[in-house]
Design a protein around this motif. Sequence first.
Motif, short mmCIF file in Angstrom:
data_model
loop_
_atom_site.label_atom_id
_atom_site.label_comp_id
_atom_site.label_asym_id
_atom_site.label_seq_id
_atom_site.Cartn_x
_atom_site.Cartn_y
_atom_site.Cartn_z
N PRO A 88 0.81 -1.23 0.00
CA PRO A 88 0.00 0.00 0.00
C PRO A 88 0.84 1.28 0.00
CG PRO A 88 -0.82 -1.59 1.61
CD PRO A 88 0.49 -2.09 1.14
N GLY A 89 2.08 1.18 0.50
CA GLY A 89 2.94 2.36 0.53
C GLY A 89 3.67 2.63 -0.76
N GLY A 90 3.49 1.75 -1.74
CA GLY A 90 4.11 1.96 -3.05
C GLY A 90 5.63 2.00 -2.99
N ALA A 91 6.21 2.94 -3.72
CA ALA A 91 7.66 3.04 -3.81
C ALA A 91 8.31 3.33 -2.45
CB ALA A 91 8.05 4.13 -4.81
N ARG A 92 7.58 3.96 -1.57
CA ARG A 92 8.12 4.25 -0.23
C ARG A 92 8.38 2.95 0.53
NH1 ARG A 92 5.65 6.81 4.87
NH2 ARG A 92 7.39 7.96 5.78
N ASP A 93 7.46 1.98 0.39
CA ASP A 93 7.68 0.67 1.00
C ASP A 93 8.92 0.01 0.41
OD1 ASP A 93 5.46 0.92 2.57
OD2 ASP A 93 4.19 -0.45 1.43
N THR A 119 1.29 11.18 -13.81
CA THR A 119 1.64 11.30 -12.40
C THR A 119 3.10 10.94 -12.20
OG1 THR A 119 1.00 9.01 -11.91
CG2 THR A 119 -0.70 10.71 -11.68
N VAL A 120 3.65 11.45 -11.11
CA VAL A 120 5.01 11.10 -10.72
C VAL A 120 4.98 10.58 -9.29
CG1 VAL A 120 5.43 13.52 -10.06
CG2 VAL A 120 7.35 11.94 -10.32
N GLU A 121 5.70 9.52 -9.04
CA GLU A 121 5.87 8.99 -7.69
C GLU A 121 7.36 8.88 -7.42
OE1 GLU A 121 4.55 5.30 -4.74
OE2 GLU A 121 4.25 5.13 -6.91
N VAL A 122 7.76 9.39 -6.26
CA VAL A 122 9.17 9.38 -5.88
C VAL A 122 9.30 8.89 -4.45
CG1 VAL A 122 11.19 10.84 -5.38
CG2 VAL A 122 9.87 11.21 -7.48
N ALA A 123 10.31 8.09 -4.20
CA ALA A 123 10.68 7.71 -2.83
C ALA A 123 12.19 7.75 -2.75
CB ALA A 123 10.15 6.33 -2.49
N MET A 188 19.48 6.53 -2.10
CA MET A 188 18.71 5.47 -2.75
C MET A 188 17.35 6.04 -3.12
SD MET A 188 17.60 1.68 -1.32
CE MET A 188 19.29 1.11 -1.39
N ALA A 189 16.95 5.88 -4.39
CA ALA A 189 15.71 6.51 -4.84
C ALA A 189 15.04 5.71 -5.93
CB ALA A 189 15.98 7.93 -5.33
N VAL A 190 13.72 5.83 -5.99
CA VAL A 190 12.91 5.30 -7.08
C VAL A 190 12.13 6.47 -7.66
CG1 VAL A 190 10.95 3.85 -7.71
CG2 VAL A 190 12.69 2.98 -6.16
N VAL A 191 12.20 6.63 -8.98
CA VAL A 191 11.45 7.66 -9.69
C VAL A 191 10.57 6.97 -10.71
CG1 VAL A 191 11.60 9.76 -11.08
CG2 VAL A 191 13.45 9.20 -9.46
N SER A 192 9.25 7.08 -10.53
CA SER A 192 8.31 6.37 -11.40
C SER A 192 7.27 7.36 -11.93
CB SER A 192 7.61 5.25 -10.61
OG SER A 192 6.59 4.65 -11.37
N VAL A 193 7.11 7.37 -13.24
CA VAL A 193 6.07 8.21 -13.85
C VAL A 193 5.10 7.32 -14.61
CG1 VAL A 193 7.49 10.28 -14.02
CG2 VAL A 193 7.48 8.64 -15.91
N LYS A 194 3.85 7.74 -14.62
CA LYS A 194 2.82 7.07 -15.42
C LYS A 194 2.22 8.12 -16.34
CE LYS A 194 1.76 3.41 -12.12
NZ LYS A 194 2.72 3.76 -11.06
N LEU A 195 2.35 7.88 -17.64
CA LEU A 195 2.01 8.88 -18.64
C LEU A 195 0.97 8.35 -19.61
CD1 LEU A 195 5.69 9.89 -19.46
CD2 LEU A 195 4.13 11.07 -17.89
#
Length: 249
Positions: A88-93, A119-123, A188-195
């Motif tokens: 449920p926490g997505g990339a943060r998890d 959208t962009v999701e970053v952790a 350490m990072a995850v960068v995810s976009v949905k276009l």
Amino acid sequence: MRRDGARWTLEYERGVRAGVPARTGPADDTGTVITFWPDAEIFETLTVSFDTLADHLRELAFLNRDLDITLTDDRDPGTARAVRFRFPGGARDWIAQQSAAPHSDVLGFEREYSGMEGTVEVALCWGDSGDEQVTSYANSWPTISGGTHELGFRDGLAAALTAFAREEQILTPSDPDLTPTRLGAGLMAVVSVKLDRPEFEGATRDQLGNGPVRACVAEAVREHLTAWLRSDSERARAVLARIPATTRD
């Protein structure tokens, strides 16, 4: 596929639809089941690796927080096994698991932008490792060669860290801004976009080319990281202490 109270079946052969959707019975839930039989004339091996599939599905579950994925292997009744992936926490998890850091030390956010039609999701977090690990995705596809979303991430990171360093007088007015190429050991990072309309570059389509994405991602990262740094000045100073002096030249 189960939807609208009915079960529907559709078959494909070598990527070509072999008929029309057929209603095969009632259904009281929703969902999709994909049955896949490897073609010996296409694949070098017909043996499916459970561990390889599990790694891929785990990644998809991290990148799509609303997904609930179950992988079951019943090829051998004596060694049947099943795993379930839901984060449920997505990339943060994901970052919390990979770094073994508490969630409070992980910055995670998701934001929608009409300007990039998506959208962009970053952790991200900074840990004890000396390596920098930034992983990027576009529509859940790994962009190994980066692209505009990863460039925007680094732009926003540099802008937020530079501004905070000046606020705390770690950088003087005469010091140059921090550069976005390397921003601290242990990042350490995850960068995810949905276009809606992703534009991939390169022969293997592993680099994102959508121009507006860079500015949107940079703005989101700058705003969220700035707020995160200001919420804990001690943690922020520890992050800035990791930045090599060469990035300030």
